[in-house]
Design a protein around this motif. Sequence first.
Motif, PDB file in Angstrom:
ATOM      1  N   GLY A 115       0.786  -1.233   0.000  1.00 34.37           N
ATOM      2  CA  GLY A 115       0.000   0.000   0.000  1.00 34.37           C
ATOM      3  C   GLY A 115       0.817   1.283   0.000  1.00 34.37           C
ATOM      4  N   ARG A 116       2.141   1.163   0.112  1.00 30.46           N
ATOM      5  CA  ARG A 116       2.968   2.373   0.121  1.00 30.46           C
ATOM      6  C   ARG A 116       3.093   2.938  -1.293  1.00 30.46           C
ATOM      7  NH1 ARG A 116       8.400   0.579   2.931  1.00 30.46           N
ATOM      8  NH2 ARG A 116       7.993  -1.222   1.622  1.00 30.46           N
ATOM      9  N   LEU A 117       3.167   4.284  -1.366  1.00 26.25           N
ATOM     10  CA  LEU A 117       3.372   4.968  -2.636  1.00 26.25           C
ATOM     11  C   LEU A 117       4.800   5.483  -2.706  1.00 26.25           C
ATOM     12  CD1 LEU A 117       0.073   7.037  -2.996  1.00 26.25           C
ATOM     13  CD2 LEU A 117       0.761   5.051  -4.335  1.00 26.25           C
ATOM     14  N   TRP A 118       5.413   5.346  -3.873  1.00 30.81           N
ATOM     15  CA  TRP A 118       6.793   5.760  -4.110  1.00 30.81           C
ATOM     16  C   TRP A 118       6.826   6.678  -5.315  1.00 30.81           C
ATOM     17  CZ3 TRP A 118      10.000   3.903  -0.402  1.00 30.81           C
ATOM     18  CH2 TRP A 118       9.523   2.822   0.343  1.00 30.81           C
ATOM     19  N   ASP A 119       7.695   7.668  -5.271  1.00 30.91           N
ATOM     20  CA  ASP A 119       7.800   8.633  -6.373  1.00 30.91           C
ATOM     21  C   ASP A 119       9.201   8.577  -6.980  1.00 30.91           C
ATOM     22  OD1 ASP A 119       7.680  10.746  -8.133  1.00 30.91           O
ATOM     23  OD2 ASP A 119       6.786  12.147  -6.700  1.00 30.91           O
ATOM     24  N   PRO A 120       9.467   7.583  -7.821  1.00 28.69           N
ATOM     25  CA  PRO A 120      10.817   7.439  -8.372  1.00 28.69           C
ATOM     26  C   PRO A 120      11.209   8.557  -9.325  1.00 28.69           C
ATOM     27  CG  PRO A 120       9.327   5.866  -9.376  1.00 28.69           C
ATOM     28  CD  PRO A 120       8.576   6.520  -8.267  1.00 28.69           C
ATOM     29  N   ILE A 121      10.249   9.172  -9.988  1.00 24.91           N
ATOM     30  CA  ILE A 121      10.581  10.266 -10.906  1.00 24.91           C
ATOM     31  C   ILE A 121      11.077  11.467 -10.112  1.00 24.91           C
ATOM     32  CG2 ILE A 121       9.640  11.855 -12.633  1.00 24.91           C
ATOM     33  CD1 ILE A 121       7.833   9.463 -13.533  1.00 24.91           C
ATOM     34  N   ASP A 122      10.419  11.775  -9.008  1.00 26.42           N
ATOM     35  CA  ASP A 122      10.910  12.854  -8.151  1.00 26.42           C
ATOM     36  C   ASP A 122      12.246  12.475  -7.512  1.00 26.42           C
ATOM     37  OD1 ASP A 122      10.535  15.493  -6.935  1.00 26.42           O
ATOM     38  OD2 ASP A 122      10.433  14.353  -5.062  1.00 26.42           O
ATOM     39  N   GLU A 123      12.421  11.210  -7.191  1.00 29.77           N
ATOM     40  CA  GLU A 123      13.685  10.768  -6.598  1.00 29.77           C
ATOM     41  C   GLU A 123      14.842  10.976  -7.570  1.00 29.77           C
ATOM     42  OE1 GLU A 123      15.859   9.287  -3.272  1.00 29.77           O
ATOM     43  OE2 GLU A 123      13.822  10.054  -3.498  1.00 29.77           O
TER      44      GLU A 123
END
Length: 131
Positions: free
Chosen positions: A98-106
């Motif tokens: 259920g966690r959201l990750w923002d690889p583009i921002d990373e």
Amino acid sequence: MTTQQETRPSAATKPVRWAADAVAAMREGARMRLDYSARSLWSVDRMIEDIRRESAPYAAVEFVLRGFGAYAGEVIVRQAGGEWWASGGEHWVRTPDGRLWDPIDEARRCYTQEGSLRLLCRDATTGVRPD
């Protein structure tokens, strides 16, 4: 008996294409083979570091960073069984927990020396068998 075809959500369309473009560009331009493994993110982090050292203006590398971030997101999707989510033109990866990750921002944060795609993937895939 019906056959269920596995499909990707429409939110994956753009980031999957951006990731594939980054893979092709690295293969053709830098002679670097990206194989969607967590280990390959070491090379991506180093490539971003090299771009930063060249002092390229952000506007000149914005799309490259987006491609690297999308690539890292695809690595997370494949390693952790996540899926892409999109809203308002932004794209995230949601892992099964259920966690959201923002690889583009990373990837953008990597460019400012405040992030790491390798570490983001490690955190997102915690508890998932390594590749």
